[in-house]
Design a protein around this motif. Structure first.
Motif, mmCIF file in Angstrom:
data_model
loop_
_atom_site.group_PDB
_atom_site.id
_atom_site.type_symbol
_atom_site.label_atom_id
_atom_site.label_comp_id
_atom_site.label_asym_id
_atom_site.label_seq_id
_atom_site.Cartn_x
_atom_site.Cartn_y
_atom_site.Cartn_z
ATOM 1 N N PRO A 145 -8.474 -24.844 43.547
ATOM 2 C CA PRO A 145 -9.448 -23.963 43.071
ATOM 3 C C PRO A 145 -10.945 -23.985 42.457
ATOM 4 O O PRO A 145 -11.536 -23.424 42.693
ATOM 5 C CB PRO A 145 -8.478 -23.322 42.258
ATOM 6 C CG PRO A 145 -6.932 -23.544 42.340
ATOM 7 C CD PRO A 145 -7.241 -24.855 42.728
ATOM 8 N N GLY A 146 -11.137 -24.882 41.600
ATOM 9 C CA GLY A 146 -12.433 -25.342 41.416
ATOM 10 C C GLY A 146 -13.283 -25.374 42.417
ATOM 11 O O GLY A 146 -14.412 -25.439 42.148
ATOM 12 N N HIS A 147 -13.273 -25.994 43.574
ATOM 13 C CA HIS A 147 -13.867 -26.466 44.418
ATOM 14 C C HIS A 147 -13.969 -25.233 45.597
ATOM 15 O O HIS A 147 -14.460 -25.666 46.663
ATOM 16 C CB HIS A 147 -13.065 -27.581 45.053
ATOM 17 C CG HIS A 147 -13.315 -28.409 44.912
ATOM 18 N ND1 HIS A 147 -12.410 -29.942 44.742
ATOM 19 C CD2 HIS A 147 -14.104 -29.130 43.191
ATOM 20 C CE1 HIS A 147 -13.175 -30.834 43.817
ATOM 21 N NE2 HIS A 147 -13.779 -30.352 43.130
ATOM 22 N N ARG A 148 -13.343 -24.206 45.380
ATOM 23 C CA ARG A 148 -14.040 -23.104 46.358
ATOM 24 C C ARG A 148 -14.630 -22.360 46.553
ATOM 25 O O ARG A 148 -15.249 -22.250 47.499
ATOM 26 C CB ARG A 148 -12.591 -22.474 46.085
ATOM 27 C CG ARG A 148 -10.685 -22.658 46.649
ATOM 28 C CD ARG A 148 -9.891 -21.320 46.292
ATOM 29 N NE ARG A 148 -8.519 -22.007 46.332
ATOM 30 C CZ ARG A 148 -7.086 -21.182 45.609
ATOM 31 N NH1 ARG A 148 -7.315 -19.808 45.455
ATOM 32 N NH2 ARG A 148 -6.594 -22.510 46.470
ATOM 33 N N VAL A 346 -20.338 -15.056 49.302
ATOM 34 C CA VAL A 346 -19.520 -16.453 48.374
ATOM 35 C C VAL A 346 -18.696 -16.256 47.407
ATOM 36 O O VAL A 346 -17.262 -16.625 47.807
ATOM 37 C CB VAL A 346 -20.108 -17.998 49.003
ATOM 38 C CG1 VAL A 346 -19.576 -18.632 48.127
ATOM 39 C CG2 VAL A 346 -21.464 -18.245 49.629
ATOM 40 N N PRO A 347 -18.807 -15.999 46.528
ATOM 41 C CA PRO A 347 -18.305 -15.297 44.877
ATOM 42 C C PRO A 347 -17.280 -14.256 45.550
ATOM 43 O O PRO A 347 -16.173 -14.636 45.190
ATOM 44 C CB PRO A 347 -19.812 -15.684 44.074
ATOM 45 C CG PRO A 347 -20.483 -15.539 44.413
ATOM 46 C CD PRO A 347 -20.597 -15.259 46.174
ATOM 47 N N TRP A 348 -17.715 -13.706 46.430
ATOM 48 C CA TRP A 348 -16.254 -12.427 46.516
ATOM 49 C C TRP A 348 -15.181 -13.224 47.551
ATOM 50 O O TRP A 348 -14.033 -12.908 47.216
ATOM 51 C CB TRP A 348 -17.520 -11.612 48.009
ATOM 52 C CG TRP A 348 -16.795 -10.638 48.921
ATOM 53 C CD1 TRP A 348 -16.203 -10.569 49.783
ATOM 54 C CD2 TRP A 348 -16.232 -9.245 48.388
ATOM 55 N NE1 TRP A 348 -15.431 -9.620 50.537
ATOM 56 C CE2 TRP A 348 -15.461 -8.766 49.437
ATOM 57 C CE3 TRP A 348 -16.199 -8.387 47.227
ATOM 58 C CZ2 TRP A 348 -14.713 -7.982 49.136
ATOM 59 C CZ3 TRP A 348 -15.148 -7.243 47.019
ATOM 60 C CH2 TRP A 348 -14.824 -6.880 48.124
ATOM 61 N N PHE A 349 -15.902 -13.980 48.794
ATOM 62 C CA PHE A 349 -14.396 -14.940 49.714
ATOM 63 C C PHE A 349 -13.691 -15.869 48.358
ATOM 64 O O PHE A 349 -12.490 -15.905 48.047
ATOM 65 C CB PHE A 349 -15.488 -15.549 50.814
ATOM 66 C CG PHE A 349 -15.775 -14.785 51.649
ATOM 67 C CD1 PHE A 349 -14.937 -13.347 52.132
ATOM 68 C CD2 PHE A 349 -16.805 -15.000 52.181
ATOM 69 C CE1 PHE A 349 -16.012 -13.322 53.051
ATOM 70 C CE2 PHE A 349 -17.178 -14.641 53.240
ATOM 71 C CZ PHE A 349 -16.710 -13.975 53.961
ATOM 72 N N THR A 350 -14.710 -16.575 47.078
ATOM 73 C CA THR A 350 -13.719 -17.373 46.833
ATOM 74 C C THR A 350 -12.898 -15.861 45.494
ATOM 75 O O THR A 350 -11.479 -17.074 45.162
ATOM 76 C CB THR A 350 -15.068 -17.878 45.710
ATOM 77 O OG1 THR A 350 -15.707 -18.375 46.091
ATOM 78 C CG2 THR A 350 -14.257 -19.010 44.356
ATOM 79 N N ALA A 351 -13.506 -15.032 45.285
ATOM 80 C CA ALA A 351 -12.254 -13.848 43.929
ATOM 81 C C ALA A 351 -11.525 -14.351 44.848
ATOM 82 O O ALA A 351 -10.106 -13.550 44.484
ATOM 83 C CB ALA A 351 -13.411 -12.976 43.869
ATOM 84 N N GLN A 353 -9.596 -15.136 47.258
ATOM 85 C CA GLN A 353 -8.514 -16.359 47.538
ATOM 86 C C GLN A 353 -8.326 -16.539 45.518
ATOM 87 O O GLN A 353 -7.087 -17.799 45.810
ATOM 88 C CB GLN A 353 -9.660 -17.852 47.855
ATOM 89 C CG GLN A 353 -9.543 -17.731 49.067
ATOM 90 C CD GLN A 353 -10.935 -19.033 49.457
ATOM 91 O OE1 GLN A 353 -11.545 -19.800 48.252
ATOM 92 N NE2 GLN A 353 -11.644 -18.666 50.900
ATOM 93 N N ARG A 354 -8.575 -16.735 44.372
ATOM 94 C CA ARG A 354 -8.455 -16.480 43.441
ATOM 95 C C ARG A 354 -7.455 -15.177 42.794
ATOM 96 O O ARG A 354 -6.630 -15.660 42.032
ATOM 97 C CB ARG A 354 -9.963 -16.901 42.673
ATOM 98 C CG ARG A 354 -9.046 -17.100 41.390
ATOM 99 C CD ARG A 354 -10.451 -16.746 40.036
ATOM 100 N NE ARG A 354 -11.010 -15.697 40.390
ATOM 101 C CZ ARG A 354 -11.777 -15.326 40.202
ATOM 102 N NH1 ARG A 354 -12.918 -16.373 40.483
ATOM 103 N NH2 ARG A 354 -12.357 -14.388 40.100
ATOM 104 N N GLU A 355 -7.937 -14.400 43.462
ATOM 105 C CA GLU A 355 -7.370 -12.840 42.330
ATOM 106 C C GLU A 355 -6.502 -12.623 42.913
ATOM 107 O O GLU A 355 -5.207 -11.763 42.473
ATOM 108 C CB GLU A 355 -8.376 -12.027 42.528
ATOM 109 C CG GLU A 355 -9.215 -12.269 40.864
ATOM 110 C CD GLU A 355 -8.684 -12.207 39.881
ATOM 111 O OE1 GLU A 355 -7.698 -11.610 39.140
ATOM 112 O OE2 GLU A 355 -9.567 -13.532 38.898
#
Length: 428
Positions: A145-148, A346-351, A353-355
């Motif tokens: 998660p920290g590197h996504r 990039v933040p959209w894809f990361t969020a 994957q996280r949420e």
């Protein structure tokens, strides 16, 4: 990557890699994504060469590309369900293999059978569509998660780089190879996309275990439609996701469509040269690469607000075309728009994957691709009649204003500030 270690192992285990670019599993995934991106962007260019060589007519080109788009849209939802039901790696393998098989069939039909070419293009589009949500979910399985965010930035750089390198490399090879050989080369790229990526690791061990437990339950499975609707219900649980998707679709269907139609006209009629068209399109891609580099390291305190501001920056593109500015200003506006789009993506894809629940991630991702790609042709179809009816200045002004206002409104929804119910965890 190792699973969650015991306390004893934690004392002796080495620190995680500082960069995903040192992670062999991610590099394999990145290489496969890059190969698929090159294949995706090279195909329309190669078919355009077939038109120039009179192996394919303009109407045939439109039919083949439309079939590929329809295949993509039909398969992206199915691919999302399959990637949540089964191994994401297996879905990538078989969908990319389908595209790899379809491309030589396009070559076989070139100049002989438009029906064969159309059917093969639909199969290639289906392979491409099924790959997308599976690649998205496989990234979450492969990267901690920290590197996504860094991983997603590297992925989007691969996609943007493909838009530059794909046509350029194809044009270079076209000096030595005929269209049939180039199509076979695209098939080899899809074969690489199928075979290079590895299996997801245990980077998200807890989430993967929970998802695996869900898949292993003995209860009978619901049908495809029910499982896709389950993914839609998961998407509705996240107000930031719905707001972000609405803003993204608005920018694509109005802003991107308007500039796609108007830029060639403005370049020809106002500036009297094709240089503005070529420079603006290139500046957009280069700006997107720069935006991906920035967001790979930058962690804003309010990632959702920063992302929506980046998305709204696309409004500068139609605004620059509406005003009688120097052509350098148009190119600069496109560069800023490119930077902004990746500050959103990039933040959209990361969020996501996280949420999103891990066992529903591929379906929610498929909804993202289905809506954004599905409505883009609608915008393209409506913009040209609107320009004829109201004039290019009025249409560009309306689209620019919409690009500014809709992301601003989306940023105000609950959970929109951080792209999640709580602020995103701090990372290095």
């Amino acid at each position: 990557m190792a699973t969650t270690p015991t306390p004893t192992a934690a004392k002796t285990a080495g620190p995680p890699p500082r960069s995903v670019l040192r992670d062999p599993a991610f590099l394999r995934l990145w290489a496969g994504t890059t190969a698929s991106g090159l294949a995706t962007w090279a195909l329309p260019f190669v078919l355009g060469l077939a038109v120039l060589h009179r192996d394919l007519g303009a109407a045939g080109l439109g039919l083949v590309l439309a079939a590929r788009t329809l295949g993509f849209l039909a398969a992206v939802a199915v691919g999302g369900v399959l990637a949540d039901r089964h191994s994401r790696r297996a879905v990538v393998l078989w969908s990319a293999l389908a595209a790899a098989v379809a491309t030589p069939l396009i070559a076989a039909g070139l100049g002989r059978s438009l029906v064969l070419m159309t059917a093969a293009a639909a199969l290639a589009g289906a392979g491409q569509g099924a790959c997308r949500p599976a690649f998205q979910a496989l990234t979450a399985e492969t990267v901690e998660p920290g590197h996504r965010q860094q991983a997603n930035a590297a992925m989007t750089m691969a996609v943007r780089g493909s838009t530059l390198a794909g046509p350029a490399l194809t044009a270079l090879l076209a000096a030595f190879l005929d269209v049939g050989a180039l199509l076979l080369g695209i098939g080899l790229l899809w074969l690489a996309a199928a075979l290079i990526p590895g299996k997801g690791t245990a980077a998200a061990a807890g989430a993967a275990t929970a998802a695996g437990a869900t898949r292993a339950a003995p209860a009978p499975r619901a049908g495809f439609r029910a499982e896709f609707l389950e993914g839609m219900r998961e998407a509705r649980r996240h107000p930031w996701f719905l707001a972000g998707l609405a803003a993204l679709v608005t920018v694509i269907a109005l802003g991107y469509s308007a500039t796609s139609v108007a830029l060639p006209l403005i370049s020809r009629d106002r500036y009297g040269t094709e240089w503005v068209l070529a420079a603006a399109v290139t500046a957009y891609t280069v700006g997107a690469l720069g935006g991906a580099l920035v967001i790979a390291r930058w962690r804003p305190r309010s990632p959702g607000w920063a992302a929506f501001a980046g998305l709204a920056a696309y409004g500068l593109a139609p605004l620059s075309l509406m005003l009688p500015v120097h052509p350098v200003a148009v190119v600069a506006a496109y560069a800023v728009a490119g930077i902004g789009i990746e500050l959103f993506n990039v933040p959209w894809f990361t969020a996501t994957q996280r949420e999103v629940a891990p066992d529903k991630l591929a379906r929610v991702s498929s909804l993202d691709f289905l809506v954004s790609y599905g409505l883009a042709p609608v915008g393209l179809a409506l913009i040209a009649p609107a320009i004829e009816a109201f004039g290019v200045t009025a249409v560009l002004g309306a689209c620019a204003g919409t690009c500014f206002l809709v992301p601003a409104a989306a940023a105000l929804v609950p959970t929109g500030r951080h792209f999640g119910r709580t602020s995103a965890p701090a990372t290095h």
